[in-house]
Design an enzyme around this catalytic site. Structure first.
Site, PDB file in Angstrom:
ATOM      1  N   PHE A  24       0.852  -1.196   0.000  1.00 37.41           N
ATOM      2  CA  PHE A  24       0.000   0.000   0.000  1.00 37.41           C
ATOM      3  C   PHE A  24       0.888   1.246   0.000  1.00 37.41           C
ATOM      4  CE2 PHE A  24      -2.338   3.377   2.208  1.00 37.41           C
ATOM      5  CZ  PHE A  24      -3.524   3.396   1.480  1.00 37.41           C
ATOM      6  N   GLY A  25       0.655   2.160  -0.937  1.00 41.23           N
ATOM      7  CA  GLY A  25       1.415   3.413  -1.023  1.00 41.23           C
ATOM      8  C   GLY A  25       0.510   4.606  -0.775  1.00 41.23           C
ATOM      9  N   TYR A  26       0.990   5.578   0.006  1.00 44.34           N
ATOM     10  CA  TYR A  26       0.170   6.750   0.352  1.00 44.34           C
ATOM     11  C   TYR A  26       0.934   8.073   0.204  1.00 44.34           C
ATOM     12  CZ  TYR A  26       2.949   6.188   4.528  1.00 44.34           C
ATOM     13  OH  TYR A  26       4.028   6.062   5.382  1.00 44.34           O
ATOM     14  N   GLY A  27       2.244   8.001  -0.026  1.00 44.78           N
ATOM     15  CA  GLY A  27       3.057   9.227  -0.140  1.00 44.78           C
ATOM     16  C   GLY A  27       3.772   9.217  -1.471  1.00 44.78           C
ATOM     17  N   SER A  28       5.100   9.105  -1.438  1.00 45.12           N
ATOM     18  CA  SER A  28       5.815   9.046  -2.719  1.00 45.12           C
ATOM     19  C   SER A  28       5.424   7.788  -3.488  1.00 45.12           C
ATOM     20  CB  SER A  28       7.333   9.091  -2.506  1.00 45.12           C
ATOM     21  OG  SER A  28       7.858   7.848  -2.113  1.00 45.12           O
ATOM     22  N   GLU A  99      13.012   3.683   1.578  1.00 42.69           N
ATOM     23  CA  GLU A  99      12.210   4.062   2.753  1.00 42.69           C
ATOM     24  C   GLU A  99      13.012   4.037   4.051  1.00 42.69           C
ATOM     25  OE1 GLU A  99       9.107   5.149   2.297  1.00 42.69           O
ATOM     26  OE2 GLU A  99       9.264   4.757   0.165  1.00 42.69           O
TER      27      GLU A  99
HETATM   28  C1  SIN Z   1       4.554   5.624   0.962  1.00 41.29           C
HETATM   29  O1  SIN Z   1       4.505   6.425   0.050  1.00 41.29           O
HETATM   30  O2  SIN Z   1       3.738   4.683   1.015  1.00 41.29           O
HETATM   31  C2  SIN Z   1       5.591   5.683   2.036  1.00 41.29           C
HETATM   32  C3  SIN Z   1       6.176   7.008   2.274  1.00 41.29           C
HETATM   33  C4  SIN Z   1       6.872   7.614   1.104  1.00 41.29           C
HETATM   34  O3  SIN Z   1       7.664   6.932   0.423  1.00 41.29           O
HETATM   35  O4  SIN Z   1       6.650   8.793   0.839  1.00 41.29           O
END
Ligand code: SIN
Length: 199
Positions: A24-28, A99
């Protein structure tokens, strides 16, 4: 403070019995995957809220002047929308490096729009990590993001990228959109120019 969670994460082998696993990704990882995946699907996880409360010493800032990026904080009943990727295990090795500044692998159920659910991984930088910045007044966070830059580029690109994908997905995330508005307003006020940002 700069941290390196990659060795801890390598020890957290999970779903080893499967050929592929969900991430699951939520940021980058939401707006700039940058890794190979077998499938991508919008998804939601429960019990977590996205907050720009994590320091970035390696991507959107430097050890001397860390940027501010997203992590998830526990929030009972809250739902966080993002993108789920089905990946092969080899992909985890470079992801652990990417990460490494405070994020740890956790397992979570993720819900898809068709009503199905899968268990998978998510990288979360908890408040106990040394690079955690925590909450700050909205204007301060916005100015901090507008000014920061690191090896992966200006911090503002990260915030604008997350906001753009959430908008495309039709997701309301008041924290992200308020931060985006505040950053654009701060920039429009002429408080900084491209030269200062690049410095
Ligand atoms: C994410 O995006 O899921 C983790 C945080 C990031 O890499 O910004």
């Amino acid at each position: 403070m700069v941290v390196d969670t990659s060795a801890v994460n390598r020890g957290r082998a999970v779903f080893a019995d499967r050929d592929s696993l969900w991430l699951f990704g939520y940021g980058s990882l939401l707006y700039k995957a940058g890794f190979p995946y077998l499938e991508a699907r919008p998804a939601t996880i429960t019990g977590w809220t996205r907050r720009f409360w994590q320091g970035s010493h390696d991507h959107r800032g430097t050890p001397e002047a860390p940027g501010r990026v997203a992590t998830l904080v526990e929030d009972a009943g809250a739902r966080c929308a993002g993108m789920a990727y089905r990946i092969t295990h080899e992909v985890l090795e470079p992801l652990d490096i990417r990460e490494k500044n405070g994020y740890l692998r956790f397992t979570t159920p993720m819900d898809f729009h068709d009503g199905t659910m899968e268990q998978g991984l998510v990288y979360i930088a908890t408040e106990s990590n040394a690079a955690f910045l925590g909450a700050a007044p909205l204007g301060d966070m916005a100015a901090h993001i507008a000014r920061s830059i690191g090896p992966s580029g200006p911090n503002r690109e990260y915030l604008l990228g997350v906001a753009a994908v959430l908008r495309e997905l039709g997701v309301d995330d008041p924290h992200v959109f308020a931060l985006e508005d505040a950053m654009l307003a701060w920039e429009a006020d002429g408080v900084t120019g491209a030269g200062e940002r690049a410095g």
